[in-house]
Design a protein around this motif. Sequence first.
Motif, PDB file in Angstrom:
ATOM      1  N   GLU A 184       0.832  -1.209   0.000  1.00 22.47           N
ATOM      2  CA  GLU A 184       0.000   0.000   0.000  1.00 22.47           C
ATOM      3  C   GLU A 184       0.869   1.263   0.000  1.00 22.47           C
ATOM      4  O   GLU A 184       0.500   2.262  -0.617  1.00 22.47           O
ATOM      5  CB  GLU A 184      -0.939   0.017   1.202  1.00 22.47           C
ATOM      6  CG  GLU A 184      -2.101  -0.923   1.052  1.00 22.47           C
ATOM      7  CD  GLU A 184      -3.043  -0.867   2.239  1.00 22.47           C
ATOM      8  OE1 GLU A 184      -3.093   0.175   2.943  1.00 22.47           O
ATOM      9  OE2 GLU A 184      -3.735  -1.868   2.464  1.00 22.47           O
ATOM     10  N   TYR A 185       1.983   1.205   0.704  1.00 25.34           N
ATOM     11  CA  TYR A 185       2.922   2.340   0.708  1.00 25.34           C
ATOM     12  C   TYR A 185       3.320   2.679  -0.730  1.00 25.34           C
ATOM     13  O   TYR A 185       3.265   3.835  -1.144  1.00 25.34           O
ATOM     14  CB  TYR A 185       4.137   1.966   1.568  1.00 25.34           C
ATOM     15  CG  TYR A 185       5.367   2.806   1.334  1.00 25.34           C
ATOM     16  CD1 TYR A 185       5.513   4.042   1.945  1.00 25.34           C
ATOM     17  CD2 TYR A 185       6.394   2.351   0.502  1.00 25.34           C
ATOM     18  CE1 TYR A 185       6.649   4.806   1.733  1.00 25.34           C
ATOM     19  CE2 TYR A 185       7.533   3.105   0.292  1.00 25.34           C
ATOM     20  CZ  TYR A 185       7.653   4.338   0.912  1.00 25.34           C
ATOM     21  OH  TYR A 185       8.781   5.104   0.693  1.00 25.34           O
ATOM     22  N   HIS A 186       3.680   1.661  -1.503  1.00 20.65           N
ATOM     23  CA  HIS A 186       4.085   1.897  -2.894  1.00 20.65           C
ATOM     24  C   HIS A 186       2.902   2.358  -3.746  1.00 20.65           C
ATOM     25  O   HIS A 186       3.058   3.226  -4.610  1.00 20.65           O
ATOM     26  CB  HIS A 186       4.725   0.642  -3.486  1.00 20.65           C
ATOM     27  CG  HIS A 186       6.062   0.335  -2.892  1.00 20.65           C
ATOM     28  ND1 HIS A 186       7.172   1.137  -3.092  1.00 20.65           N
ATOM     29  CD2 HIS A 186       6.471  -0.680  -2.088  1.00 20.65           C
ATOM     30  CE1 HIS A 186       8.204   0.639  -2.452  1.00 20.65           C
ATOM     31  NE2 HIS A 186       7.808  -0.468  -1.828  1.00 20.65           N
ATOM     32  N   LEU A 187       1.722   1.826  -3.485  1.00 22.05           N
ATOM     33  CA  LEU A 187       0.539   2.255  -4.230  1.00 22.05           C
ATOM     34  C   LEU A 187       0.199   3.712  -3.920  1.00 22.05           C
ATOM     35  O   LEU A 187      -0.135   4.484  -4.831  1.00 22.05           O
ATOM     36  CB  LEU A 187      -0.647   1.355  -3.909  1.00 22.05           C
ATOM     37  CG  LEU A 187      -1.953   1.692  -4.649  1.00 22.05           C
ATOM     38  CD1 LEU A 187      -1.752   1.606  -6.168  1.00 22.05           C
ATOM     39  CD2 LEU A 187      -3.070   0.770  -4.191  1.00 22.05           C
ATOM     40  N   LEU A 188       0.286   4.098  -2.666  1.00 14.81           N
ATOM     41  CA  LEU A 188       0.029   5.496  -2.290  1.00 14.81           C
ATOM     42  C   LEU A 188       1.023   6.439  -2.975  1.00 14.81           C
ATOM     43  O   LEU A 188       0.644   7.497  -3.471  1.00 14.81           O
ATOM     44  CB  LEU A 188       0.102   5.671  -0.773  1.00 14.81           C
ATOM     45  CG  LEU A 188      -1.100   5.162   0.006  1.00 14.81           C
ATOM     46  CD1 LEU A 188      -0.775   5.111   1.500  1.00 14.81           C
ATOM     47  CD2 LEU A 188      -2.305   6.035  -0.245  1.00 14.81           C
ATOM     48  N   ARG A 189       2.286   6.044  -2.976  1.00 20.67           N
ATOM     49  CA  ARG A 189       3.290   6.867  -3.659  1.00 20.67           C
ATOM     50  C   ARG A 189       2.993   6.935  -5.157  1.00 20.67           C
ATOM     51  O   ARG A 189       3.101   7.998  -5.768  1.00 20.67           O
ATOM     52  CB  ARG A 189       4.699   6.319  -3.392  1.00 20.67           C
ATOM     53  CG  ARG A 189       5.169   6.601  -1.955  1.00 20.67           C
ATOM     54  CD  ARG A 189       6.562   6.083  -1.679  1.00 20.67           C
ATOM     55  NE  ARG A 189       7.565   6.520  -2.615  1.00 20.67           N
ATOM     56  CZ  ARG A 189       8.234   7.678  -2.546  1.00 20.67           C
ATOM     57  NH1 ARG A 189       7.989   8.516  -1.568  1.00 20.67           N
ATOM     58  NH2 ARG A 189       9.146   7.974  -3.455  1.00 20.67           N
ATOM     59  N   ALA A 190       2.586   5.824  -5.762  1.00 21.57           N
ATOM     60  CA  ALA A 190       2.236   5.817  -7.181  1.00 21.57           C
ATOM     61  C   ALA A 190       1.047   6.747  -7.441  1.00 21.57           C
ATOM     62  O   ALA A 190       1.054   7.518  -8.416  1.00 21.57           O
ATOM     63  CB  ALA A 190       1.907   4.396  -7.642  1.00 21.57           C
ATOM     64  N   ASP A 191       0.045   6.699  -6.563  1.00 22.41           N
ATOM     65  CA  ASP A 191      -1.112   7.591  -6.714  1.00 22.41           C
ATOM     66  C   ASP A 191      -0.706   9.060  -6.603  1.00 22.41           C
ATOM     67  O   ASP A 191      -1.200   9.906  -7.350  1.00 22.41           O
ATOM     68  CB  ASP A 191      -2.175   7.265  -5.665  1.00 22.41           C
ATOM     69  CG  ASP A 191      -2.876   5.941  -5.913  1.00 22.41           C
ATOM     70  OD1 ASP A 191      -2.715   5.360  -7.013  1.00 22.41           O
ATOM     71  OD2 ASP A 191      -3.586   5.478  -4.997  1.00 22.41           O
ATOM     72  N   ALA A 192       0.183   9.357  -5.680  1.00 23.33           N
ATOM     73  CA  ALA A 192       0.650  10.740  -5.517  1.00 23.33           C
ATOM     74  C   ALA A 192       1.427  11.200  -6.755  1.00 23.33           C
ATOM     75  O   ALA A 192       1.217  12.312  -7.253  1.00 23.33           O
ATOM     76  CB  ALA A 192       1.514  10.867  -4.261  1.00 23.33           C
ATOM     77  N   PHE A 193       2.298  10.339  -7.266  1.00 21.80           N
ATOM     78  CA  PHE A 193       3.045  10.695  -8.476  1.00 21.80           C
ATOM     79  C   PHE A 193       2.108  10.844  -9.673  1.00 21.80           C
ATOM     80  O   PHE A 193       2.339  11.691 -10.544  1.00 21.80           O
ATOM     81  CB  PHE A 193       4.135   9.657  -8.771  1.00 21.80           C
ATOM     82  CG  PHE A 193       5.332   9.773  -7.861  1.00 21.80           C
ATOM     83  CD1 PHE A 193       5.987  10.988  -7.672  1.00 21.80           C
ATOM     84  CD2 PHE A 193       5.813   8.658  -7.190  1.00 21.80           C
ATOM     85  CE1 PHE A 193       7.093  11.096  -6.843  1.00 21.80           C
ATOM     86  CE2 PHE A 193       6.924   8.754  -6.362  1.00 21.80           C
ATOM     87  CZ  PHE A 193       7.565   9.974  -6.180  1.00 21.80           C
ATOM     88  N   THR A 194       1.043  10.044  -9.714  1.00 20.80           N
ATOM     89  CA  THR A 194       0.059  10.182 -10.789  1.00 20.80           C
ATOM     90  C   THR A 194      -0.611  11.550 -10.718  1.00 20.80           C
ATOM     91  O   THR A 194      -0.803  12.203 -11.756  1.00 20.80           O
ATOM     92  CB  THR A 194      -1.000   9.059 -10.704  1.00 20.80           C
ATOM     93  OG1 THR A 194      -0.336   7.811 -10.882  1.00 20.80           O
ATOM     94  CG2 THR A 194      -2.065   9.220 -11.768  1.00 20.80           C
ATOM     95  N   LEU A 195      -0.957  11.996  -9.513  1.00 25.52           N
ATOM     96  CA  LEU A 195      -1.554  13.324  -9.357  1.00 25.52           C
ATOM     97  C   LEU A 195      -0.609  14.419  -9.841  1.00 25.52           C
ATOM     98  O   LEU A 195      -1.049  15.459 -10.335  1.00 25.52           O
ATOM     99  CB  LEU A 195      -1.925  13.586  -7.894  1.00 25.52           C
ATOM    100  CG  LEU A 195      -3.205  12.952  -7.385  1.00 25.52           C
ATOM    101  CD1 LEU A 195      -3.377  13.225  -5.890  1.00 25.52           C
ATOM    102  CD2 LEU A 195      -4.409  13.469  -8.149  1.00 25.52           C
ATOM    103  N   GLN A 196       0.671  14.195  -9.704  1.00 21.16           N
ATOM    104  CA  GLN A 196       1.670  15.164 -10.153  1.00 21.16           C
ATOM    105  C   GLN A 196       2.037  14.973 -11.627  1.00 21.16           C
ATOM    106  O   GLN A 196       2.867  15.700 -12.149  1.00 21.16           O
ATOM    107  CB  GLN A 196       2.942  15.048  -9.305  1.00 21.16           C
ATOM    108  CG  GLN A 196       2.750  15.442  -7.872  1.00 21.16           C
ATOM    109  CD  GLN A 196       4.032  15.271  -7.076  1.00 21.16           C
ATOM    110  OE1 GLN A 196       4.873  14.427  -7.372  1.00 21.16           O
ATOM    111  NE2 GLN A 196       4.181  16.100  -6.043  1.00 21.16           N
ATOM    112  N   ASP A 197       1.445  13.965 -12.262  1.00 22.43           N
ATOM    113  CA  ASP A 197       1.709  13.632 -13.661  1.00 22.43           C
ATOM    114  C   ASP A 197       3.165  13.216 -13.889  1.00 22.43           C
ATOM    115  O   ASP A 197       3.758  13.505 -14.923  1.00 22.43           O
ATOM    116  CB  ASP A 197       1.322  14.792 -14.587  1.00 22.43           C
ATOM    117  CG  ASP A 197       1.071  14.321 -16.004  1.00 22.43           C
ATOM    118  OD1 ASP A 197       0.635  13.161 -16.179  1.00 22.43           O
ATOM    119  OD2 ASP A 197       1.324  15.097 -16.946  1.00 22.43           O
TER     120      ASP A 197
END
Length: 183
Positions: free
Chosen positions: A142-155
């Motif tokens: 989940e830690y990696h998924l959360l980071r992936a989601d955050a990076f997605t928001l930043q494009d």
Amino acid sequence: MTPMQKLFAPLALVLLLISACTTVPGPDDGPEKKDVDRAEGLFEQRQYLEAAQAFNDIARSLDVSQRRDVLLREAAALARAEKITQARQILRSVETEPAPADDFMLRQTRAYIALAERNADAALTLLDEPPSQNIAPRYIGEYHLLRADAFTLQDHRLETARELVARETYIAAPAVQQENQTA
């Protein structure tokens, strides 16, 4: 007892005590394991409101000293369901309790809320330090998924892909692995 045994006996005892302290109890421990597994399964299937309710039911059945991590999971599920006000209320109630020095579950829950508020920078700041190895693999995933989601928001697609690849190691369910590979 030989002199060598006298020297190593206390050392062996100290090492045994230290190794016993490396496991952090979490929502996966205790007699409610079946209920926790069901709630975690709902969370993994993105049935966040149902997961939040399941975590709430578990928390109500626990002693006050045992419910902290379960309430954090409830808050995380509510944040994923975009029930931010409710998630913050639960988080505030948990934050008044004593916490471990490196409280990964608390940081992760705050990151869930930050992402629900579309605040990628805050989420990444909270997730800047990786979890220790004594955290359950599902939470590391989940830690990696959360980071992936955050990076997605930043494009930031490359960083998103790196986090999804890192998450792959911690996914148990084949359907979730397939979903992760096509994300």
